[in-house]
Design a protein around this motif. Structure first.
Motif, PDB file in Angstrom:
ATOM      1  N   GLY A 116       0.753  -1.229   0.094  1.00 31.24           N
ATOM      2  CA  GLY A 116      -0.113  -0.015   0.099  1.00 31.24           C
ATOM      3  C   GLY A 116       0.819   1.291   0.142  1.00 31.24           C
ATOM      4  O   GLY A 116       1.968   1.436   0.558  1.00 31.24           O
ATOM      5  N   ARG A 117       0.539   2.141  -0.656  1.00 31.49           N
ATOM      6  CA  ARG A 117       1.355   3.457  -0.926  1.00 31.49           C
ATOM      7  C   ARG A 117       0.640   4.585  -0.465  1.00 31.49           C
ATOM      8  O   ARG A 117      -0.843   4.783  -0.776  1.00 31.49           O
ATOM      9  N   GLY A 118       1.280   5.585   0.000  1.00 33.82           N
ATOM     10  CA  GLY A 118       0.820   6.942   0.360  1.00 33.82           C
ATOM     11  C   GLY A 118       1.401   8.238  -0.488  1.00 33.82           C
ATOM     12  O   GLY A 118       2.246   7.727  -1.305  1.00 33.82           O
ATOM     13  N   ARG A 119       1.000   9.136  -0.105  1.00 32.20           N
ATOM     14  CA  ARG A 119       1.464  10.391  -0.725  1.00 32.20           C
ATOM     15  C   ARG A 119       3.005  10.580  -0.547  1.00 32.20           C
ATOM     16  O   ARG A 119       3.587  10.067   0.357  1.00 32.20           O
ATOM     17  N   LEU A 120       3.782  11.471  -1.479  1.00 31.72           N
ATOM     18  CA  LEU A 120       5.408  11.604  -1.237  1.00 31.72           C
ATOM     19  C   LEU A 120       6.105  10.309  -1.173  1.00 31.72           C
ATOM     20  O   LEU A 120       7.013  10.557  -0.096  1.00 31.72           O
ATOM     21  N   LYS A 183      -4.614  13.495  15.387  1.00 30.34           N
ATOM     22  CA  LYS A 183      -4.142  12.194  14.830  1.00 30.34           C
ATOM     23  C   LYS A 183      -4.759  11.775  13.457  1.00 30.34           C
ATOM     24  O   LYS A 183      -6.003  12.056  13.276  1.00 30.34           O
ATOM     25  N   LYS A 184      -4.114  11.157  12.534  1.00 30.02           N
ATOM     26  CA  LYS A 184      -4.283  10.746  11.408  1.00 30.02           C
ATOM     27  C   LYS A 184      -5.001   9.741  11.167  1.00 30.02           C
ATOM     28  O   LYS A 184      -4.902   8.783  11.777  1.00 30.02           O
ATOM     29  N   VAL A 185      -6.436   9.599  10.602  1.00 27.07           N
ATOM     30  CA  VAL A 185      -7.315   8.476  10.600  1.00 27.07           C
ATOM     31  C   VAL A 185      -7.529   7.785   9.058  1.00 27.07           C
ATOM     32  O   VAL A 185      -7.656   6.794   8.925  1.00 27.07           O
TER      33      VAL A 185
HETATM   34  C1  BTN Z   1      -1.715   9.404   2.317  1.00 20.92           C
HETATM   35  O1  BTN Z   1      -2.346   9.879   3.286  1.00 20.92           O
HETATM   36  O2  BTN Z   1      -0.447   9.418   1.998  1.00 20.92           O
HETATM   37  C2  BTN Z   1      -2.604   8.538   1.164  1.00 20.92           C
HETATM   38  C3  BTN Z   1      -2.914   7.142   1.668  1.00 20.92           C
HETATM   39  C4  BTN Z   1      -3.602   6.250   0.567  1.00 20.92           C
HETATM   40  C5  BTN Z   1      -3.822   5.012   0.718  1.00 20.92           C
HETATM   41  C6  BTN Z   1      -4.668   4.270   0.160  1.00 20.92           C
HETATM   42  S1  BTN Z   1      -5.049   2.642   0.785  1.00 20.92           S
HETATM   43  C7  BTN Z   1      -5.982   2.284  -0.797  1.00 20.92           C
HETATM   44  C8  BTN Z   1      -4.912   3.070  -2.190  1.00 20.92           C
HETATM   45  N1  BTN Z   1      -4.128   1.897  -2.422  1.00 20.92           N
HETATM   46  C9  BTN Z   1      -2.917   2.321  -1.925  1.00 20.92           C
HETATM   47  O3  BTN Z   1      -1.663   1.598  -2.258  1.00 20.92           O
HETATM   48  N2  BTN Z   1      -2.973   3.673  -1.702  1.00 20.92           N
HETATM   49  C10 BTN Z   1      -4.211   3.859  -1.669  1.00 20.92           C
END
Ligand code: BTN
Length: 318
Positions: A116-120, A183-185
């Motif tokens: 799973g990936r997020g921003r930046l 807090k981040k949810v």
């Molecule tokens: C962040 O806050 O950095 C963004 C997070 C996003 C996570 C979601 S989970 C579903 C989708 N698949 C991923 O790999 N990332 C997004």
């Protein structure tokens, strides 16, 4: 067929006989039994009472297509659903489906992700069966410069859905982090495939810590369960997100993006505060004044100059 059997079971307040299912769906008793077994394996609790028939006692809180689509009532968003046990990332699968021509509104959900990936460039912790990990395919008719509108819109939709489902005071931290207290949810990731002047498709990925134990989460993160002290239905929340998304998206399509922005402003925990912003290029400090149509944050620096910030992380100072 599983979906049709489920619909019949849901329709009735008590038992449905094998005979009735067989008559209404045109399948044999042994075929019904096979489908009931499959549904049980997915987590549905189906009672089989001799001489009376089948009864749906409980549905699983899993992000299954059958569950999400039940009573959803949207016209575009979530009308095509693919659900998986584990994926690397729902973003990658959604990207593949979009390239293969999947219709607008398709969602890809997973019970867990192992990349799973997020921003930046960050990773996104995706504990199996605990959170919502979902990507939505959109095919907007606008230029790449307008795509941040969808990011703001998504944050409004997810934030509102969390508020109505849990009664928690969820707020948006620019650009699109979902916070409860400090807090981040949850978070939203937007990726797109575009030509110079035309968006081909946009993928909106949202990750929410729903019933995730705090011990699994990074510091400064929380989950809806921990904040509300209640187990939250992931399916119920996801349905609400899709409904809210469709409402906000309709506003955008009808040229009423200003009302979406207004809601973003009301839900913002950033505007009006002194912030420092860590962007890949620089650190900025000042007062967060407003956002503009393309999602940029307007910050008044101590020199009085107003700078527009496009990417970065906000650290609220006071
Ligand atoms: C962040 O806050 O950095 C963004 C997070 C996003 C996570 C979601 S989970 C579903 C989708 N698949 C991923 O790999 N990332 C997004």
């Amino acid at each position: 067929m599983n979906e049709k059997i489920l619909a019949l079971l849901r329709e009735s307040s008590n038992h449905v006989s094998g005979e009735e299912i067989s008559r209404r769906l045109g399948i044999t008793r042994s075929a019904i039994w096979k489908h009931i077994q499959e549904l049980r394996q997915q987590g549905y609790e189906i009672l089989a009472v001799p001489h009376r028939g089948y009864e749906l006692a409980a549905s699983p809180d899993k992000l299954l297509a059958e569950e999400i689509s039940f009573d959803l009532k949207t016209k575009i968003i979530g009308t095509h659903i693919e659900s998986y046990d584990i994926l690397a990332s729902t973003m990658d699968t959604a990207m593949e489906r979009a390239l293969q021509g999947a219709p607008e509104g398709t969602i890809i959900c997973a019970e867990g992700q192992h990349r799973g990936r997020g921003r930046l460039g960050r990773s996104w912790l995706s504990a199996k069966g605990k959170g919502i990990y979902c990507s939505l395919i959109l095919r907007p008719h606008f230029s790449p410069a307008e795509s941040p509108k969808l990011t703001l819109l998504s944050a409004v939709a997810v934030c509102r859905a969390i508020r109505t489902t849990t009664r928690l005071d969820c707020l948006i931290k620019w650009p699109n982090d979902l916070f409860i207290g400090n807090k981040k949810v949850g978070g939203i990731l937007t990726e797109m495939n575009a030509e110079l002047d035309r968006v081909k498709f946009v993928i909106i990925g949202f990750g929410i810590n729903v019933n995730t134990p705090l011990s699994l989460l990074p510091p400064k993160a929380t989950s809806l369960k921990d904040e509300s002290q209640e187990r939250i239905s992931r399916v119920g929340l996801l349905r609400e997100i899709l409904r809210e998304f469709e409402k906000e998206d309709l506003e955008l399509r009808h040229g009423k993006f200003s009302s979406v922005l207004e809601r973003w402003r009301k839900l913002s925990t950033t505007l009006g505060h002194r912030v420092t912003i860590a962007s890949p290029k620089e650190h900025i400090e000042g007062e967060a004044l407003d956002i503009d149509d393309d999602g940029g944050l307007l910050v008044r620096l101590d020199s009085g100059f107003v700078e527009k910030v496009i990417v970065g992380d906000v650290v609220k100072v006071r």
